[in-house]
Write a protein that holds these residues in place. Sequence first.
Motif: not given
Length: 142
Positions: A114-115, A118-120, A137-139
């Motif tokens: 799970i990454l 804050g960088n879009p 999975k990147i958020f």
Amino acid sequence: MLNNKISVNDFAENLEKEIKKLNFSFIENHNEFILEINNINIKFNKSKSEYTEKPVKFLKEFFKNSKIYEPGMIATLYLLRNLIKKKVIFYDIGAEYGYFSFIASSFFKECSCILIDGNPLTKEIVGALKNSNNNFKIFNVL
């Protein structure tokens, strides 16, 4: 969760030994970067970034002068690899390029990463660097 019970003091002692025993190399070829740690290959696909974020430059910078980035964290993951025999969920908070997620997903037999960053652009950049073996999975969270 651990198959082998280990005291905090024993873990710290073993961690110091692991840091000293870390064996690594960094190879760049046409399509990918390969970081080999203790005979385990960690592959990063090459990505040409149109953005100011440059993962290729970032990875090269990590390994210049034959140094490894964050040897203590890598040794910790390697030591845990030998202790944890179940599925691992690895949380990479402040993931940026997912460096530790790539390592964790290569070290543990069954690993979901799970990454969170804050960088879009993180999702696009890590998506370009990863391969089909990575369960990420990147958020993006601000």
